[in-house]
Design an enzyme around this catalytic site. Structure first.
Site, PDB file in Angstrom:
ATOM      1  N   ILE A   1       0.840  -1.195   0.000  1.00  0.00           N
ATOM      2  CA  ILE A   1       0.000   0.000   0.000  1.00  0.00           C
ATOM      3  C   ILE A   1       0.879   1.249   0.000  1.00  0.00           C
ATOM      4  O   ILE A   1       1.752   1.406   0.856  1.00  0.00           O
ATOM      5  CB  ILE A   1      -0.949   0.012   1.222  1.00  0.00           C
ATOM      6  CG1 ILE A   1      -1.725  -1.316   1.333  1.00  0.00           C
ATOM      7  CG2 ILE A   1      -1.892   1.204   1.128  1.00  0.00           C
ATOM      8  CD1 ILE A   1      -2.574  -1.679   0.145  1.00  0.00           C
ATOM      9  N   LYS A   2       0.620   2.126  -0.968  1.00  0.00           N
ATOM     10  CA  LYS A   2       1.401   3.364  -1.075  1.00  0.00           C
ATOM     11  C   LYS A   2       0.760   4.463  -0.235  1.00  0.00           C
ATOM     12  O   LYS A   2      -0.427   4.750  -0.377  1.00  0.00           O
ATOM     13  CB  LYS A   2       1.480   3.826  -2.536  1.00  0.00           C
ATOM     14  CG  LYS A   2       2.425   3.013  -3.374  1.00  0.00           C
ATOM     15  CD  LYS A   2       2.426   3.467  -4.825  1.00  0.00           C
ATOM     16  CE  LYS A   2       3.354   4.640  -5.059  1.00  0.00           C
ATOM     17  NZ  LYS A   2       3.468   4.952  -6.509  1.00  0.00           N
ATOM     18  N   ILE A   3       1.580   5.052   0.608  1.00  0.00           N
ATOM     19  CA  ILE A   3       1.146   6.148   1.474  1.00  0.00           C
ATOM     20  C   ILE A   3       2.115   7.305   1.267  1.00  0.00           C
ATOM     21  O   ILE A   3       3.332   7.109   1.342  1.00  0.00           O
ATOM     22  CB  ILE A   3       1.148   5.709   2.958  1.00  0.00           C
ATOM     23  CG1 ILE A   3       0.106   4.604   3.185  1.00  0.00           C
ATOM     24  CG2 ILE A   3       0.896   6.899   3.882  1.00  0.00           C
ATOM     25  CD1 ILE A   3       0.107   4.028   4.593  1.00  0.00           C
TER      26      ILE A   3
END
EC number: 2.2.1.2
Length: 381
Positions: A140-142
């Site tokens: 997951i890209k944050i």
């Protein structure tokens, strides 16, 4: 037989991921070929990539129509499209994930860019994406914003793989790796396994040079009487991003040698690798593989768009360079403070972060608009 330099790079401890994803490359077998034969061992995606993939592509129309018939709102239709692509890409990369002991084989998907400054919303969406996609090798890209980093810490503690994106400054990278460490420590304190979690820190390159080169060109355009001043300015052009990245790598080395990190490593923790992003060269005067050649080295990832993958396979000059020219890198960054050059690198980095979020918000909103148009066309009257 010609050498495939992508495979050669792997021998130096760097993984090559692809910065691209679409249903076309999944269904045509192109992605499978890149993974099995070309050394690609991960995928990164972002809202701009999905806009390009979906907006004018009939390959998605049947699924859009199915979503309309099911009465789904436009945003849920969008999610159904991208989640399906992410799952399929994860499945193609699963053998890499297993063979690398969960070091590689990840597919990154970004939480909505509209929540970049909302910690709790980011945590909630990261959890939901991870659960709904349902693949261990999704990452997951944050965004590495002030609000994003507490979210990184929390979701790492929950065992979710994270790609921290939109990092420009060395300080933002340092803050990111410590958020990762705190997340692991929190998880360990709860008696949970930390050996199965992976994270990368996406450090952006070409956008830095575009910004700083533009400032230098503006100074040169105003006229420079002193030849030595012109030379000073020209030395900086096209060099800042790589120098900045080499300094970040030195910070990485310091941190993983610390007692705090070593205690986690003893429990099986994986290092948070630096991932070089924004690696396509925008200036035709520069080598099309300069952001690859100069930053090859251990415990790193480089995510490349398709054109750069092709160029790199053909003519990269492979050597461990991420640890060469380090003293010169520090000198170059320091030289920006010279009154004759006078570029505030911290202000540039702040500007690039704001711009980076906008560059994801705009295509995200554009895609929502184009999907809304398709939904109306396909809706029963």
């Amino acid at each position: 037989m010609a050498i495939n330099h992508l495979l050669e790079i792997k021998e130096y401890g760097q993984s090559i991921w692809m910065d691209n994803l679409s249903r076309d490359i999944i269904q045509s077998g192109e992605l499978k070929n890149l993974v099995e034969n070309q050394g690609i061992c991960g995928i990164t995606s972002n809202p701009a990539i999905f806009e390009k993939a979906i907006a004018n592509n009939v390959i998605y129309d049947a699924d859009i129509e199915a979503g309309v018939r099911a009465g789904l709102p436009t945003y849920k239709i969008y999610e159904s499209l991208i989640f399906a692509d992410i799952r399929n890409a994860c499945d193609i990369l699963r053998p890499v994930y297993e063979a690398s002991n969960k070091l590689d084989g990840y597919v990154s998907i970004e939480v909505p860019p509209t929540i970049a400054h909302d910690t709790q919303a980011t945590i909630n969406e990261a959890r939901r994406y991870y659960q709904e996609i349902g693949r261990e090798n999704v990452m997951i890209k944050i965004p590495g914003t002030e609000a994003g980093l507490p979210a990184v810490e929390q979701v790492i503690a929950e065992g979710i793989n994270v790609n921290v994106t939109l990092l420009f400054s060395v300080q933002s990278y340092i803050n990111t790796i410590w958020a990762y460490i705190r997340g692991l420590e929190k998880r360990l304190a709860e008696g949970k396994d930390i050996s199965q979690i992976a994270s990368v820190a996406s450090f952006f390159l070409s956008r830095i040079d575009i910004n700083i080169d533009g400032k230098i060109d503006a100074k040169l355009a105003r006229g420079v009487d002193d030849i030595s001043l012109e030379a000073k300015l020209m030395v900086v052009k096209g060099k800042v991003a790589i120098a900045n990245a080499k300094i970040a790598y030195q910070e990485y080395k310091k941190i993983i040698e610390s007692d705090q990190w070593q205690a986690l490593a003893a429990k099986g923790a994986k290092v948070q690798r630096l991932l070089w992003a924004s690696t396509s060269t925008k200036d035709p005067n520069y080598s099309d593989v300069m952001y690859v050649d100069e930053l090859i080295g251990p415990d790193t990832v480089n995510t490349l768009p398709p054109a750069t993958i092709t160029a790199c396979a053909d003519h990269c000059e492979v050597a461990n360079r991420v640890e060469t020219g380090v003293a010169e890198a520090y000198q170059l960054i320091e030289s920006l403070k010279d009154p004759d050059i006078n570029i505030d690198i911290n202000a540039v980095m702040d500007e690039l972060l704001i711009e980076g979020i906008n560059k994801f918000v705009q295509p995200f909103q554009s895609l929502m608009n184009s999907l809304e148009g398709k939904v109306k066309l396909l809706s029963p009257v």
